[in-house]
Design a protein around this motif. Structure first.
Motif, mmCIF file in Angstrom:
data_model
loop_
_atom_site.group_PDB
_atom_site.id
_atom_site.type_symbol
_atom_site.label_atom_id
_atom_site.label_comp_id
_atom_site.label_asym_id
_atom_site.label_seq_id
_atom_site.Cartn_x
_atom_site.Cartn_y
_atom_site.Cartn_z
ATOM 1 N N ASP A 339 0.856 -1.183 0.000
ATOM 2 C CA ASP A 339 0.000 0.000 0.000
ATOM 3 C C ASP A 339 0.893 1.235 0.000
ATOM 4 O OD1 ASP A 339 0.743 0.770 2.674
ATOM 5 O OD2 ASP A 339 -0.645 -0.751 3.438
ATOM 6 N N ALA A 340 0.281 2.396 -0.083
ATOM 7 C CA ALA A 340 1.058 3.628 -0.227
ATOM 8 C C ALA A 340 1.677 4.107 1.086
ATOM 9 C CB ALA A 340 0.189 4.718 -0.853
ATOM 10 N N GLY A 341 1.636 3.253 2.115
ATOM 11 C CA GLY A 341 2.346 3.564 3.351
ATOM 12 C C GLY A 341 3.707 2.888 3.395
ATOM 13 N N ARG A 342 4.101 2.226 2.289
ATOM 14 C CA ARG A 342 5.324 1.417 2.284
ATOM 15 C C ARG A 342 6.569 2.208 2.703
ATOM 16 N NH1 ARG A 342 6.880 -3.542 -0.313
ATOM 17 N NH2 ARG A 342 8.809 -4.146 0.729
ATOM 18 N N PHE A 343 6.759 3.388 2.130
ATOM 19 C CA PHE A 343 7.952 4.182 2.484
ATOM 20 C C PHE A 343 7.970 4.485 3.984
ATOM 21 C CE2 PHE A 343 9.261 6.572 -1.700
ATOM 22 C CZ PHE A 343 9.672 5.368 -2.239
ATOM 23 N N TRP A 344 6.800 4.900 4.490
ATOM 24 C CA TRP A 344 6.741 5.325 5.903
ATOM 25 C C TRP A 344 6.977 4.131 6.819
ATOM 26 C CZ3 TRP A 344 7.352 9.226 3.344
ATOM 27 C CH2 TRP A 344 6.442 9.755 2.432
ATOM 28 N N PRO A 359 10.271 14.332 -5.988
ATOM 29 C CA PRO A 359 8.988 15.025 -5.863
ATOM 30 C C PRO A 359 7.818 14.217 -6.410
ATOM 31 C CG PRO A 359 10.649 16.569 -6.597
ATOM 32 C CD PRO A 359 11.299 15.211 -6.592
ATOM 33 N N THR A 360 8.041 13.505 -7.510
ATOM 34 C CA THR A 360 6.941 12.766 -8.113
ATOM 35 C C THR A 360 6.411 11.696 -7.151
ATOM 36 O OG1 THR A 360 6.236 11.660 -10.107
ATOM 37 C CG2 THR A 360 8.442 11.141 -9.349
ATOM 38 N N ALA A 361 7.308 11.063 -6.400
ATOM 39 C CA ALA A 361 6.882 10.077 -5.404
ATOM 40 C C ALA A 361 6.110 10.774 -4.292
ATOM 41 C CB ALA A 361 8.099 9.345 -4.832
ATOM 42 N N ILE A 362 6.606 11.909 -3.845
ATOM 43 C CA ILE A 362 5.917 12.635 -2.770
ATOM 44 C C ILE A 362 4.505 13.013 -3.218
ATOM 45 C CG2 ILE A 362 5.930 14.719 -1.329
ATOM 46 C CD1 ILE A 362 9.056 14.609 -1.668
ATOM 47 N N ARG A 363 4.403 13.542 -4.444
ATOM 48 C CA ARG A 363 3.075 13.960 -4.909
ATOM 49 C C ARG A 363 2.104 12.791 -4.987
ATOM 50 N NH1 ARG A 363 6.191 17.465 -8.380
ATOM 51 N NH2 ARG A 363 6.119 15.852 -9.971
ATOM 52 N N SER A 364 2.583 11.646 -5.429
ATOM 53 C CA SER A 364 1.658 10.513 -5.526
ATOM 54 C C SER A 364 1.290 10.003 -4.133
ATOM 55 C CB SER A 364 2.239 9.406 -6.403
ATOM 56 O OG SER A 364 3.231 8.710 -5.713
ATOM 57 N N LEU A 365 2.206 10.140 -3.163
ATOM 58 C CA LEU A 365 1.885 9.672 -1.813
ATOM 59 C C LEU A 365 0.967 10.657 -1.080
ATOM 60 C CD1 LEU A 365 5.308 8.046 -0.896
ATOM 61 C CD2 LEU A 365 3.204 6.951 -1.713
ATOM 62 N N ILE A 366 1.047 11.928 -1.442
ATOM 63 C CA ILE A 366 0.107 12.915 -0.883
ATOM 64 C C ILE A 366 -1.306 12.539 -1.329
ATOM 65 C CG2 ILE A 366 -0.684 15.322 -0.972
ATOM 66 C CD1 ILE A 366 2.245 16.176 -1.358
ATOM 67 N N LYS A 367 -1.419 12.260 -2.617
ATOM 68 C CA LYS A 367 -2.725 11.916 -3.183
ATOM 69 C C LYS A 367 -3.274 10.651 -2.514
ATOM 70 C CE LYS A 367 -4.698 11.174 -7.678
ATOM 71 N NZ LYS A 367 -4.363 10.870 -9.065
ATOM 72 N N ALA A 368 -2.384 9.666 -2.354
ATOM 73 C CA ALA A 368 -2.811 8.409 -1.741
ATOM 74 C C ALA A 368 -3.258 8.638 -0.300
ATOM 75 C CB ALA A 368 -1.663 7.399 -1.791
ATOM 76 N N ALA A 369 -2.509 9.470 0.443
ATOM 77 C CA ALA A 369 -2.855 9.726 1.851
ATOM 78 C C ALA A 369 -4.168 10.501 1.954
ATOM 79 C CB ALA A 369 -1.730 10.488 2.541
ATOM 80 N N ASP A 370 -4.432 11.360 0.970
ATOM 81 C CA ASP A 370 -5.708 12.087 0.954
ATOM 82 C C ASP A 370 -6.873 11.125 0.750
ATOM 83 O OD1 ASP A 370 -4.463 14.467 1.334
ATOM 84 O OD2 ASP A 370 -4.602 15.158 -0.757
#
Ligand code: WTA
Length: 652
Positions: A339-344, A359-370
């Motif tokens: 899931d999109a919590g993998r990095f964390w 940045p592209t990874a950060i932006r996609s993880l922001i969207k996923a967290a939203d």
């Protein structure tokens, strides 16, 4: 960034400043002054301190054949020795060098002593195949311990490696093998990504079948266990060959200018260029940026999420952290699996102190967290983090602030590092214990790097005015040449417009009128940046026109919230202009075609068909117009020089 509103500055905490290698802005300025006063002395001193030389150098910089600069040219060293033997000799043998986490969550750890043994075996294996100093070896491997081992093994015997990203197609792989004239290929049966096992060896076979006469052997690492065809006499399982090798291998001492690696990157013409890097100067900058930009400390766990197929993975996975004796993470998978919590979760599990991503990874993880609150970083213990980094493309202020607050707990400086495949390491970047930060700005040049913003004549423009980013002095880790094409090297990077005196980065930039901080405004050539990956528009155009249905194609970029830029292709078919379902079908076909020709990252997001392309009466494609069309903007510019204005309607 407008220059009307004063920039909001984020200051590092006292704690961070106190313990930093470069502590406070005065320390930063002192370093810059030291370099300004005695440029060669600045680099020479650090090269002596930070590298173990087998033969010390006597000359720092040789400018006699500019722009083919030489650094530390009469010194001899070995990069693998500096990364491995040196740590073992210094009592770090039992320290964990690599923590590998596989796609499925499997974890393995390798100590410095073990890594030295594995690299030595691999180096001996290559030697047993006849690979020797100066030979080129292409590596087509997924993120893996073997990837790092294979690179270090090449460095150990003085072979020049050239990594081809595992997402590139058979055709791209073959082109690179042939341009480099590689004698051996190292690949694996397959790779695991996002829960799927993907083939790799079969793609390599396809590449070799298309004609790669220089390749004598293919060394195959086992990863997925999928069925794998082996060509007798050419292909060898790495395990079989390694089983009989000694784990001791005397390093090959090479000249500082010896090419450590080639790495192919996109330029303004159709053909990717083989950026050639040195041994001594490259290693120096890898170490120095680990120390100054990442403030690496002996007990740090460092995680750079890049793939070894890109330059970031070279400098900040395979070489920099190991040369500093750090512990680092090597991650096989993707940020969104399971899931999109993998990095964390991985930061939490491995107590990561320094985290470096795109940045592209950060932006996609922001969207996923939203969308899915459970994968928001606040659900994880990220208190081990001390420094965050960003690389590959401009980071938009909103993503910066989210990263700063939610990942860094408003406690960790973000180093927004501007650099390129050609520069070998960071060029413009904050230093975490010194530079007050501004979201979206890479701030100030790394100590010793003399960056400037100039106009078309090479004259510096005033702060607050946009222009062309250049570097005024050669630096140790800079590109040495384009493999096999020195003229292209000179033309691309030291153009006559600037009397051959300035390094042309290919980016535009503006300096803040008060702080002098740099903000990168994007490429000024025909290179796109999609999800932090460099793509030449001409490369994609050549792929498109190679399709039997396509008569003509023009490719431009358009801003994209997630990927930074998206690829838009304007295509003229040999037959009638398709519409409706037929158009949808051809779009899919062309997207897949480009994916096959270059790799999935090059697939145009948007393809539009016209009976022609907008051209001037002299037949030049009006790209500026196409860029406006791609963005969906009203055409405001004068179209009177346009041969066929009606085409614009079709391409909207
Ligand atoms: C862009 C990646 C803004 C830039 C290390 C450059 C950036 C190209 C940044 C090089 C940044 C990289 N801010 N833009 N921090 N970092 N770029 O060769 O356009 O894959 O020229 O090297 O990425 O991409 P390359």
């Amino acid at each position: 960034m407008t220059n009307e509103t004063p920039q909001k500055l984020y200051y590092p905490s006292e704690e961070v400043v106190k313990n930093a290698a470069v502590s406070g802005m005065e320390a930063y300025r002192a370093l810059c002054a030291e370099a300004a006063q005695d440029y060669e002395g600045f680099w020479g001193k650090r090269a002596k301190e930070l590298i173990d030389w087998q033969t010390p150098f006597t000359q720092v910089l040789d400018e006699s054949n500019a722009p083919f600069f030489k650094w530390f040219a009469d010194g001899k060293l070995n990069v693998s020795y500096n990364c491995l033997d040196r740590q073992v000799n210094n009592g770090l043998g039992d320290k964990v060098a690599l923590i590998f986490e596989g796609d499925k969550g499997d974890v393995s750890k390798v100590t410095y002593k073990d890594l030295l043994g594995r690299v030595s075996k691999f180096a001996n294996a290559l030697k047993s195949l006849g690979v020797k100093k100066g030979d080129r070896v292409v590596i087509y491997l997924p993120m893996s311990i073997e990837g790092v081992v294979a690179m270090q093994a090449c460095a150990r015997i003085g072979a020049t490696h050239s990594i081809v990203f595992g997402g590139f197609s058979a055709q791209s792989l073959a082109d690179r093998i042939n341009d480099a004239g590689a004698v051996a290929l190292i690949t694996s049966d397959g790779q695991n990504r996002g829960g799927k096992a993907l083939p790799l060896k079969s793609i390599a076979d396809e590449a070799l079948a298309s004609g790669c006469p220089s390749i004598k052997n293919v060394l195959v690492v086992k990863r997925t266990g999928g069925e794998t065809a082996m060509v007798a006499g050419r292909d060898i399982w790495a395990d079989d060959l390694l089983a009989t090798q000694s784990d001791v291998c005397e390093p090959e001492w090479v000249e500082a200018e010896h090419p450590l690696f080639l790495l192919y990157t996109s330029g303004s013409t159709g053909k990717p260029k083989g950026v050639q890097h040195s041994t001594g100067g490259y290693l120096l900058h890898a170490i120095l940026t680990m120390k100054y930009t990442f403030d690496i400390k002996p007990d740090d766990v460092f995680w750079c999420t890049a793939d070894i197929g890109w330059v970031t993975g070279h400098t900040y996975i395979t070489y920099g952290p190991l040369a500093c004796g750090a512990t680092e993470i090597v991650f096989e998978g993707v940020p969104t699996y399971p899931d999109a919590g993998r990095f964390w979760k991985m930061i939490q599990d491995h107590k990561v102190n320094i985290f470096y991503t795109a940045p592209t990874a950060i932006r996609s993880l922001i969207k996923a967290a939203d969308n899915t609150p459970a994968v928001h970083p606040k659900n994880y213990d990220l208190s081990s983090l001390r420094i965050l980094g960003s690389v590959g493309e401009p980071i938009n202020p909103a993503a910066w602030e989210w990263y700063y607050e939610n990942v860094g707990g408003s406690r960790c400086p973000i180093v927004d590092t501007f650099w390129q495949t050609e520069t070998g390491g960071h060029m413009i970047t904050p230093l975490p214990g010194a530079t007050p930060l501004v979201p979206g700005s890479c701030t100030l040049p790394f100590p010793g790097i003399q960056a400037a913003v100039v106009d078309e004549t090479g004259t510096e423009v005033p702060w607050g005015q946009g222009g062309i980013l250049v570097v005024q002095r050669p630096w140790p880790s800079m590109i040495r040449t384009i493999w096999g094409d020195p003229d292209r090297f000179v033309k691309s990077y030291y153009p006559a417009d600037f009397q051959g005196k300035l390094y042309l980065a290919g980016d535009g930039a503006i300096r803040d009128k008060d702080t002098g901080y740099f903000t990168i405004t994007g490429r000024i050539d025909d290179v796109l940046n999609v999800s932090g990956h460099r793509m030449g528009t001409m490369e994609i155009e050549s792929a498109l026109v190679a399709h039997e249905k396509v008569a003509e194609a023009a490719v431009v970029g358009r801003p994209d919230d997630l990927t930074g830029e998206a690829i838009v292709a304007f295509v003229v078919l040999k037959g009638a202009r398709p519409t409706g379902d037929e158009a949808v079908k051809v779009i899919k076909e062309l997207q897949n075609w480009v994916g096959q020709e270059i790799g999935p990252i090059a697939k145009p997001k948007d393809i539009r068909f016209g009976e022609n392309l907008p051209k001037t009466r002299s037949g030049k494609i009006m790209r500026r117009l196409l860029r406006q069309l791609a963005k969906g903007e009203e055409i405001t510019q004068d179209t009177s020089t346009l041969e066929n204005p009606a085409i614009l309607e079709q391409l909207k």
